[in-house]
Scaffold this motif. Structure first.
Motif, PDB file in Angstrom:
ATOM      1  N   LEU A   1       3.748  -7.160 -13.869  1.00  0.00           N
ATOM      2  CA  LEU A   1       2.981  -5.975 -13.465  1.00  0.00           C
ATOM      3  C   LEU A   1       1.748  -6.380 -12.665  1.00  0.00           C
ATOM      4  N   HIS A   2       1.040  -7.397 -13.127  1.00  0.00           N
ATOM      5  CA  HIS A   2      -0.150  -7.855 -12.409  1.00  0.00           C
ATOM      6  C   HIS A   2       0.193  -8.269 -10.988  1.00  0.00           C
ATOM      7  N   THR A   3       1.284  -8.990 -10.836  1.00  0.00           N
ATOM      8  CA  THR A   3       1.700  -9.456  -9.511  1.00  0.00           C
ATOM      9  C   THR A   3       1.969  -8.279  -8.586  1.00  0.00           C
ATOM     10  N   ALA A   4       2.644  -7.264  -9.110  1.00  0.00           N
ATOM     11  CA  ALA A   4       2.975  -6.102  -8.294  1.00  0.00           C
ATOM     12  C   ALA A   4       1.726  -5.329  -7.893  1.00  0.00           C
ATOM     13  N   LEU A   5       0.812  -5.111  -8.844  1.00  0.00           N
ATOM     14  CA  LEU A   5      -0.410  -4.370  -8.542  1.00  0.00           C
ATOM     15  C   LEU A   5      -1.294  -5.118  -7.549  1.00  0.00           C
ATOM     16  N   ARG A   6      -1.425  -6.413  -7.746  1.00  0.00           N
ATOM     17  CA  ARG A   6      -2.287  -7.198  -6.854  1.00  0.00           C
ATOM     18  C   ARG A   6      -1.701  -7.239  -5.445  1.00  0.00           C
ATOM     19  N   ARG A   7      -0.377  -7.198  -5.341  1.00  0.00           N
ATOM     20  CA  ARG A   7       0.262  -7.216  -4.019  1.00  0.00           C
ATOM     21  C   ARG A   7      -0.145  -5.987  -3.199  1.00  0.00           C
ATOM     22  N   TYR A   8      -0.358  -4.875  -3.872  1.00  0.00           N
ATOM     23  CA  TYR A   8      -0.821  -3.677  -3.160  1.00  0.00           C
ATOM     24  C   TYR A   8      -2.251  -3.860  -2.652  1.00  0.00           C
ATOM     25  N   LEU A   9      -3.086  -4.511  -3.455  1.00  0.00           N
ATOM     26  CA  LEU A   9      -4.510  -4.581  -3.148  1.00  0.00           C
ATOM     27  C   LEU A   9      -4.884  -5.686  -2.165  1.00  0.00           C
ATOM     28  N   THR A  10      -4.245  -6.835  -2.270  1.00  0.00           N
ATOM     29  CA  THR A  10      -4.673  -8.000  -1.502  1.00  0.00           C
ATOM     30  C   THR A  10      -4.819  -7.724  -0.013  1.00  0.00           C
ATOM     31  N   PRO A  11      -3.877  -7.021   0.646  1.00  0.00           N
ATOM     32  CA  PRO A  11      -4.042  -6.777   2.083  1.00  0.00           C
ATOM     33  C   PRO A  11      -5.296  -5.964   2.420  1.00  0.00           C
TER      34      PRO A  11
ATOM     35  N   GLN B   1      -5.812  13.707  -2.635  1.00  0.00           N
ATOM     36  CA  GLN B   1      -5.539  13.095  -1.336  1.00  0.00           C
ATOM     37  C   GLN B   1      -4.047  12.950  -1.044  1.00  0.00           C
ATOM     38  N   ARG B   2      -3.214  13.200  -2.021  1.00  0.00           N
ATOM     39  CA  ARG B   2      -1.784  12.961  -1.788  1.00  0.00           C
ATOM     40  C   ARG B   2      -1.257  13.855  -0.649  1.00  0.00           C
ATOM     41  N   ALA B   3      -1.739  15.061  -0.567  1.00  0.00           N
ATOM     42  CA  ALA B   3      -1.289  15.958   0.512  1.00  0.00           C
ATOM     43  C   ALA B   3      -1.911  15.575   1.845  1.00  0.00           C
ATOM     44  N   GLU B   4      -3.184  15.176   1.820  1.00  0.00           N
ATOM     45  CA  GLU B   4      -3.891  14.786   3.039  1.00  0.00           C
ATOM     46  C   GLU B   4      -4.639  13.485   2.776  1.00  0.00           C
ATOM     47  N   PRO B   5      -3.977  12.335   2.930  1.00  0.00           N
ATOM     48  CA  PRO B   5      -4.616  11.043   2.652  1.00  0.00           C
ATOM     49  C   PRO B   5      -5.832  10.828   3.544  1.00  0.00           C
ATOM     50  N   GLY B   6      -6.896  10.286   2.930  1.00  0.00           N
ATOM     51  CA  GLY B   6      -8.114   9.989   3.672  1.00  0.00           C
ATOM     52  C   GLY B   6      -8.031   8.651   4.376  1.00  0.00           C
ATOM     53  N   ASP B   7      -9.193   8.182   4.867  1.00  0.00           N
ATOM     54  CA  ASP B   7      -9.237   6.938   5.635  1.00  0.00           C
ATOM     55  C   ASP B   7      -9.516   5.709   4.775  1.00  0.00           C
ATOM     56  N   GLY B   8      -9.805   5.901   3.498  1.00  0.00           N
ATOM     57  CA  GLY B   8     -10.155   4.778   2.644  1.00  0.00           C
ATOM     58  C   GLY B   8      -8.949   4.111   2.007  1.00  0.00           C
ATOM     59  N   LEU B   9      -9.231   3.290   1.013  1.00  0.00           N
ATOM     60  CA  LEU B   9      -8.185   2.519   0.339  1.00  0.00           C
ATOM     61  C   LEU B   9      -7.161   3.431  -0.334  1.00  0.00           C
ATOM     62  N   ILE B  10      -7.633   4.488  -1.002  1.00  0.00           N
ATOM     63  CA  ILE B  10      -6.697   5.408  -1.656  1.00  0.00           C
ATOM     64  C   ILE B  10      -5.759   6.028  -0.629  1.00  0.00           C
TER      65      ILE B  10
ATOM     66  N   GLY C   1      -5.033   4.895   2.344  1.00  0.00           N
ATOM     67  CA  GLY C   1      -4.178   3.871   2.941  1.00  0.00           C
ATOM     68  C   GLY C   1      -2.999   3.530   2.060  1.00  0.00           C
ATOM     69  N   LEU C   2      -3.241   3.401   0.757  1.00  0.00           N
ATOM     70  CA  LEU C   2      -2.143   3.098  -0.161  1.00  0.00           C
ATOM     71  C   LEU C   2      -1.176   4.271  -0.276  1.00  0.00           C
ATOM     72  N   LEU C   3      -1.697   5.480  -0.201  1.00  0.00           N
ATOM     73  CA  LEU C   3      -0.803   6.648  -0.237  1.00  0.00           C
ATOM     74  C   LEU C   3       0.085   6.696   1.003  1.00  0.00           C
ATOM     75  N   LYS C   4      -0.482   6.358   2.168  1.00  0.00           N
ATOM     76  CA  LYS C   4       0.299   6.381   3.399  1.00  0.00           C
ATOM     77  C   LYS C   4       1.392   5.318   3.383  1.00  0.00           C
ATOM     78  N   GLU C   5       1.056   4.124   2.867  1.00  0.00           N
ATOM     79  CA  GLU C   5       1.997   3.007   2.919  1.00  0.00           C
ATOM     80  C   GLU C   5       2.926   2.961   1.718  1.00  0.00           C
ATOM     81  N   HIS C   6       2.423   3.373   0.546  1.00  0.00           N
ATOM     82  CA  HIS C   6       3.203   3.195  -0.683  1.00  0.00           C
ATOM     83  C   HIS C   6       3.263   4.457  -1.528  1.00  0.00           C
ATOM     84  N   GLY C   7       2.944   5.608  -0.943  1.00  0.00           N
ATOM     85  CA  GLY C   7       2.874   6.840  -1.717  1.00  0.00           C
ATOM     86  C   GLY C   7       4.157   7.186  -2.444  1.00  0.00           C
ATOM     87  N   ASP C   8       5.296   6.793  -1.889  1.00  0.00           N
ATOM     88  CA  ASP C   8       6.576   7.096  -2.538  1.00  0.00           C
ATOM     89  C   ASP C   8       6.804   6.242  -3.783  1.00  0.00           C
TER      90      ASP C   8
END
Length: 434
Positions: A119-129, A225-234, A236-243
């Protein structure tokens, strides 16, 4: 006093017996036994003398037995690096000792620091970039803007201000809100929650309660933000990994970022300003020698080590560390402050703040796979904020004696509640040396 001590012992014994009967649940721990709190206490900016004594005698030592398990303190530098870099022998999964039954989503335990692979590996993979130097570069102008804005506000309010309230708190708060893409309402409430996340004066109960409130806020922010993702980290992650990320998971990731980047940076800024005011040579280096900024910042990180303890680890198997036999299930606390003040790292005068010291391989951000993912953002904030402070107010002076300052009593993140300063050093320094 003896009667009060005896009563405390009886209450503590009853609490431990009940907790063991019901099953180990750290949420029920209302206070911590005195031996366990030693690594969280300081004398001003320094560890208690007992820390050096324990480290010299046994860099790995057993502090207590709790719930039938050993509680160990690692205070030596080499031993700390070894334990921090060993995910095979130790688990960070505190959830195994906290009952999740009947808890709301906001109260569930999680976050990078308290999870294991995979789980740690998966979560960190989202954040590191999101924390590469290229991505962080976009925040540099925003940090500079926030810092300048706060310096202007201090100058307008001065010459005497509370540096914690006017500078150390607002700078990282605004930066972390910008990073996450959050609105900046409810700052005072968020400030209170941030402090409570690390305050162990009420044992585990207060910490977990405060964590639920911040997670609840961030889970709702993700949903908004799920309907209208903002410009920040949240966003960005919703746009790339929201599914692939539900609101609870992404809220937990955001909470970990908030947890690691807000209160820690605020404490570093406040205590760094205090230390710089007491060391004019370091203030001059920051102002007049841009090449020395990294050196000064690294020494501040080592000396202050505001994150006093790494996330508690639990031995998965019997393990030898520092000549001690740690049994499977024992809890292992790693004193990052103790390790960073070890002569094996810092030489003959480890308790001195020396801005000329060659940068060390300190553990202020931890080590191994749980090393702080936002370390470079923290460094960027410190470099920008402290250099700007030194340039604007080179004669900054603390207007309270150290003995009158209210330092945190029992907090995993060390800090000071208020730091009254004169921006232009009007008071006589000799009056404030006691």
């Amino acid at each position: 006093m003896q009667m009060m001590g005896a009563l405390k012992q009886r209450v503590g014994k009853w609490l431990l017996e009940r907790t063991m009967k019901d099953g180990i649940d750290l949420r029920k721990l209302r206070f911590l036994p005195d031996p366990i709190t030693m690594p969280l206490k300081r004398d001003g900016l320094d560890p208690l003398p007992a820390m050096a004594e324990v480290r010299s005698e046994a860099p790995v030592t057993k502090l207590a037995t709790l719930f039938g398990k050993g509680v160990w303190l690692v205070s030596g530098y080499d031993e700390a690096r070894t334990a921090l870099a060993d995910p095979t022998s130790y688990s960070n999964d505190i959830g195994q000792f906290v009952s999740q039954e009947g808890r709301s989503d906001e109260e569930q335990i999680g976050g990078l620091g308290m999870t294991d692979p995979p789980l740690h590996t998966a979560l960190r993979r989202y954040l590191t970039p999101e924390f590469t130097m290229r991505r962080l570069a976009r925040l540099e102008p925003e940090i500079e803007r926030v810092v300048t804005e706060r310096l202007d506000a201090m100058e307008a309010a001065g010459p005497q201000v509370d540096l914690v309230k006017e500078f150390a708190f607002p700078v990282p708060f605004q930066v972390i809100c910008e990073l996450l893409g959050l609105p900046v309402e409810d700052r005072e409430r968020f400030y209170e929650l941030g402090v409570a996340r690390f305050d162990l004066a009420e044992g585990g109960a207060g910490v977990f309660g405060a964590a639920a409130h911040t997670r609840e806020f961030l889970i709702k922010a993700v949903a908004a933000q799920r309907a209208e993702p903002g410009d920040g980290l949240i966003g960005g992650l919703l746009k790339e990994h929201g599914d692939h990320l539900d609101d609870l998971t992404l809220g937990g990731i955001a909470d970990g970022v908030f947890l690691g980047g807000y209160e820690t940076s605020a404490s570093m800024l406040a205590l760094s300003a205090y230390l710089l005011a007491e060391n004019p040579d370091a203030m001059t280096m920051l102002r007049d020698d841009p090449a020395s900024v990294d050196r000064v910042v690294e020494e501040l990180l080592r000396h202050l080590t505001v994150v006093q303890l790494a996330f508690v680890r639990f031995a998965k198997v019997d393990v030898e560390l520092g000549g001690q036999h740690i049994k499977a299930g024992d809890a292992v606390g790693i004193s990052l402050l103790g390790a960073n003040r070890d002569p094996r790292l810092a030489g003959d005068r480890p308790d001195d703040f020396d801005p000329h010291r060659d940068p060390t391989r300190h553990l202020a951000f931890g080590h191994g796979m749980h090393r702080c993912v936002g370390a470079e953002l923290a460094r960027m904030e410190l470099r920008i904020a402290l250099r700007a402070l030194a340039n604007r107010f080179p004669d900054l002076q603390v207007t309270a004696r150290r003995s009158d300052l209210e330092f945190r009593k029992l907090s995993a993140v060390y800090g000071v509640e208020e730091l009254p300063v004169d921006l232009y050093g009007a008071r006589d320094r000799a009056q404030l040396t006691s």
